[in-house]
Design a protein around this motif. Structure first.
Motif, PDB file in Angstrom:
ATOM      1  N   MET A  49       0.790  -1.219   0.000  1.00 11.35           N
ATOM      2  CA  MET A  49       0.000   0.000   0.000  1.00 11.35           C
ATOM      3  C   MET A  49       0.824   1.271   0.000  1.00 11.35           C
ATOM      4  SD  MET A  49      -3.346  -0.800   2.203  1.00 11.35           S
ATOM      5  CE  MET A  49      -2.648  -1.631   3.586  1.00 11.35           C
ATOM      6  N   GLY A  50       2.115   1.168   0.207  1.00 13.89           N
ATOM      7  CA  GLY A  50       2.960   2.350   0.182  1.00 13.89           C
ATOM      8  C   GLY A  50       2.494   3.405   1.168  1.00 13.89           C
ATOM      9  N   ALA A  51       2.427   4.641   0.702  1.00 10.89           N
ATOM     10  CA  ALA A  51       2.108   5.750   1.599  1.00 10.89           C
ATOM     11  C   ALA A  51       0.613   6.045   1.621  1.00 10.89           C
ATOM     12  CB  ALA A  51       2.887   6.980   1.171  1.00 10.89           C
ATOM     13  N   LEU A  52      -0.192   5.198   0.980  1.00  6.01           N
ATOM     14  CA  LEU A  52      -1.612   5.505   0.850  1.00  6.01           C
ATOM     15  C   LEU A  52      -2.321   5.687   2.199  1.00  6.01           C
ATOM     16  CD1 LEU A  52      -3.279   6.020  -1.654  1.00  6.01           C
ATOM     17  CD2 LEU A  52      -4.274   3.769  -1.358  1.00  6.01           C
ATOM     18  N   VAL A 362       4.658   5.086   9.882  1.00  2.00           N
ATOM     19  CA  VAL A 362       3.349   5.601   9.492  1.00  2.00           C
ATOM     20  C   VAL A 362       3.313   5.831   7.980  1.00  2.00           C
ATOM     21  CG1 VAL A 362       1.855   7.638   9.630  1.00  2.00           C
ATOM     22  CG2 VAL A 362       2.760   6.624  11.704  1.00  2.00           C
ATOM     23  N   GLY A 363       4.422   6.293   7.430  1.00  2.00           N
ATOM     24  CA  GLY A 363       4.479   6.567   6.001  1.00  2.00           C
ATOM     25  C   GLY A 363       4.532   5.314   5.141  1.00  2.00           C
ATOM     26  N   ALA A 377       8.543   8.347   4.326  1.00  2.00           N
ATOM     27  CA  ALA A 377       8.920   8.858   5.639  1.00  2.00           C
ATOM     28  C   ALA A 377       8.532  10.324   5.759  1.00  2.00           C
ATOM     29  CB  ALA A 377      10.416   8.673   5.859  1.00  2.00           C
ATOM     30  N   ALA A 378       8.721  11.088   4.673  1.00  2.00           N
ATOM     31  CA  ALA A 378       8.390  12.510   4.707  1.00  2.00           C
ATOM     32  C   ALA A 378       6.892  12.701   4.922  1.00  2.00           C
ATOM     33  CB  ALA A 378       8.848  13.183   3.414  1.00  2.00           C
ATOM     34  N   GLY A 407      -0.316   5.763  19.761  1.00  2.00           N
ATOM     35  CA  GLY A 407      -1.367   4.940  19.172  1.00  2.00           C
ATOM     36  C   GLY A 407      -1.232   4.838  17.669  1.00  2.00           C
ATOM     37  N   VAL A 408      -0.906   5.972  17.025  1.00  2.00           N
ATOM     38  CA  VAL A 408      -0.746   5.974  15.565  1.00  2.00           C
ATOM     39  C   VAL A 408       0.416   5.083  15.149  1.00  2.00           C
ATOM     40  CG1 VAL A 408      -0.157   7.409  13.580  1.00  2.00           C
ATOM     41  CG2 VAL A 408      -1.819   8.231  15.239  1.00  2.00           C
ATOM     42  N   LEU A 409       1.503   5.126  15.934  1.00  2.00           N
ATOM     43  CA  LEU A 409       2.671   4.286  15.619  1.00  2.00           C
ATOM     44  C   LEU A 409       2.294   2.804  15.655  1.00  2.00           C
ATOM     45  CD1 LEU A 409       5.651   3.637  15.156  1.00  2.00           C
ATOM     46  CD2 LEU A 409       6.039   3.907  17.585  1.00  2.00           C
TER      47      LEU A 409
END
Lengths: 430, 259
Positions: A49-52, A362-363, A377-378, A407-409
């Motif tokens: 899914m990459g950065a989607l 996350v990215g 990453a950006a 939580g996001v991590l």
């Protein structure tokens, strides 16, 4: 494509001969724009899914915060968000180089802190010219990377342990350099300018034109090369789509940043100087990762180190260099940080490293190695920065920010792990 | 890819081992082994576990040099001390654990460690063309796109990629270690097919296998190792499964058979 005649003496075709003729091995580049879109969705379904997810998160959070706070969607806050994010973007990009190997550098934050402490003490206390002091700070960063690389690649200690040790040790060194409770102000105008001064408005637009030109040039150069080799190219409309997306997003960003966002008499307008610096590093890094041996071998080692070794890749050397690149880019991130904050204290760089890892993950950069890009990453760093910035505007207690970021991590790492299962599952399917 | 060899005729061996010896400390693993592999022929190497097959192959790959004995390549004595020596001569080994990177695509795997560059950067088009040509020359039909990630391939397709990688740079000797061990019936058939295709191109193929049915299907010569000695070197067409099993288990010797 010329049809390749089957060699004489062909053995009777086997059972699977019926579905694809031998001269039709594709490259995934053929077909109309519709085929390409379908192939893209197929990749998404297979877990790539990459950065989607990060882009989706960015959009959702932006909408959410603009409803919750009247200040969120202002020109001023937008510029502020970019400069707040710059440090994290840099650190996230630094970490990509080691994350691709399946390694980690928990000391990247304190490396940036320690080198900046060294830098500022040399300038403020010992009156060393700032350029020389900066060179010394970079040398210290490179040495740090070489040290980590030595223990990880040469001695064979897990990077987690080596960099955790360094994480503690460097806090001590920073404390010794700065002195307990000490704080040094950054008074070098060139350093302060990075995060606090802006390009002239025309230069912001010129920057966008350069980005479009470079992007178009590389696309057409690649196409020409593929044509020369005799392999098919993707339909040209995809190039226009890509350039269109850059033009629209980039144009919107530059347009917002070109408006006066000053609050009192002075005019504040233009793209912050840090933005083109980040973009240049992003471009060079992406070029290295996509088009050079060093970059390809990072992915290969992250995928299967033994396979890389048997293929003649100098695995130890590549591992070692990855840590050097990471630490060196961490110094740049430290520079952005002190430019923004305006001072260096003994705790410099202590808190940021996990946010850097979070940004990358996350990215869409895999913690397991072998998958991810600098741009991911950006984008991840921007998501984390939006959370920090938005929650800050809502006047929530600082604890909430940590809880949400954490939580996001974990959410992102879960997506990473699940998409790995997905990709692994497809092996069984066929 | 065709080496201009003469697959029909017998010809001279590309590679020839004579009296090869290898010990690990007091344990003597190879006790003077002879082996020859001919262009355009499939030479099978069989033997029970511990017979010395792997050690023999590692010597040819340059990973573990032999202690003593002569290795001749195109009739000239050579030394194989490092994997690079072997690669320079065009000796390629496809190991049982395939050594592919799941996260890279087929082209990237085939060119790993020997990427084509122009102006310091990858020439992806040229690599894609060569990879696709190589797969086509092997009559590979099961791969849809050369830009597929290896993670998405089946076991047989992976074996195909590993073999294609080995022959990409005009290999003259390809050594396959248990190429069908982990495969189903249809995929085994595909890989054996590929082995024959390799031989047709003039490559000297050495195949190690426990599966005698596979061996009889593709091999021209069958060599049997028993406790570090080559106890039989047979023409596949003039021997039987029972004979070979006899040699492998040591209940039969070639001298005895001839007598």
């Amino acid at each position: 494509m010329n049809a390749n005649p089957t060699p004489p003496g062909t053995i009777a075709p086997d059972t699977s001969a019926s579905d694809v003729a031998p001269d039709l091995i594709g490259s995934g580049q053929e077909g109309t724009i519709g085929d390409q879109v379908r192939a893209y969705f197929q990749r998404l379904r297979s877990g790539d899914m990459g950065a989607l997810p990060a882009i989706g998160g960015f959009v959702v959070l932006t909408i959410l915060f603009s409803f919750l706070s009247p200040f969120f969607l202002t020109e001023r806050n937008f510029a502020n968000l970019l400069t707040q994010a710059a440090t994290l973007v840099m650190l996230g990009m630094a970490l990509v180089f080691v994350l691709l190997l399946g390694e980690i550098d928990l000391s990247a934050g304190v490396t940036s802190g320690m080198t900046m402490a060294l830098f500022i003490v040399l300038v403020n206390v010992h009156a060393v010219p700032w350029m020389l002091a900066l060179a010394i700070a970079f040398a210290a960063g490179i040495l740090t990377g070489a040290l980590i690389g030595f223990f990880v690649a040469r001695v064979g200690i897990p990077s987690f342990v080596v960099t955790l040790g360094l994480f503690l040790g460097y806090q001590g060194i920073t404390l010794m350099i700065i002195g307990a409770g000490g704080l040094y102000r950054v008074q070098i105008s060139e350093i302060t300018a990075i995060q606090n001064r802006n390009l002239p408005v025309w230069a912001g637009w010129a920057m966008l034109v350069v980005i479009l030109a470079v992007s178009a040039a590389t696309s057409f150069w690649d196409r020409a090369r593929r044509t020369r080799a005799g392999v098919p190219n993707r339909t040209i409309s995809l190039v226009w789509v890509k350039l269109g997306v850059i033009a629209v997003i980039g144009g919107a960003v530059v347009a917002i940043l070109s408006r006066n966002r000053g609050q009192s008499v002075g005019v504040v307008e233009g793209v912050p100087i840090v933005v083109p610096i980040v973009l240049v590093i992003l471009w060079i890094g992406t070029f290295v990762l996509d088009r050079t041996r060093f970059g390809r071998y990072l992915y290969a080692i992250g995928g299967n180190a033994e396979a890389a070794r048997r293929a003649g890749v100098k695995v130890m050397l590549i591992r070692w260099s990855a840590f050097i690149v990471c630490s060196t880019l961490a110094v740049v991130s430290g520079l952005f940080s002190i430019s923004k904050v305006g001072s260096v204290d003994a705790a410099a760089g202590r808190e940021i490293v996990l946010s850097g890892v979070a940004a990358a993950v996350v990215g869409g950069v895999s913690l397991f190695g072998g998958r991810g890009r600098l741009l991911h990453a950006a984008i991840g760093a921007l998501v984390i920065a939006v959370i920090t910035n938005g929650l800050g505007l809502l006047n929530l207690p600082a604890g909430v920010n940590l809880v949400v970021t954490g939580g996001v991590l974990i959410l992102a790492a879960t997506v990473d792990a699940l998409s790995r299962v997905r990709a692994g599952g497809s092996i069984m399917r066929t | 890819m065709n080496m201009g060899a003469d697959p029909g005729g017998v010809g001279a061996p590309i590679i020839e081992l004579e009296g090869v010896v290898k010990s690990f400390g007091p344990v003597s693993v190879l006790k003077g082994v002879d082996l020859a592999a001919y262009p355009g022929k499939v030479t099978a190497l069989v033997g029970d576990n511990g017979a010395g097959k792997s050690t023999l192959i590692k010597g040819l790959a340059g990973v573990q040099p032999y202690d003593d004995g002569v290795v001749r390549f195109d009739g000239d004595p050579i030394t194989l001390h490092t994997p690079r020596d072997a690669a320079r001569l065009g000796i390629e080994v496809v190991y049982q654990d395939l050594a592919l990177c799941d996260n890279l695509d087929i082209v990237q795997n085939m060119f790993l460690g020997r990427e084509e560059t122009g102006l310091g950067t990858f020439d992806e088009g040229r690599m894609e063309k060569e990879a696709s040509d190589t797969l086509r020359s092997l009559s590979v039909r099961t791969v849809k796109s050369v830009r597929q990630k290896v993670a998405s391939l089946s076991g047989g397709q992976r074996q195909t990629v590993a073999i294609a990688r080995a022959v990409l740079k005009r290999a003259r000797v390809v050594i396959l270690d248990e190429p069908t061990a982990a495969l189903g019936v249809a995929q085994t058939e595909q890989v054996l097919h590929l082995v024959q295709r390799l031989a047709e191109q003039g490559v000297a193929v050495i195949i190690i296998s426990h599966n005698l049915a596979d061996v009889f299907e593709v091999a021209d010569h069958i060599n049997v190792l028993y406790l570090g000695q080559m106890v039989a070197s047979l023409d596949a067409k003039q021997t039987t499964r029972d004979d070979v099993v006899g040699y492998i288990t040591g209940t039969k010797t070639q001298q005895g058979a001839n007598a």
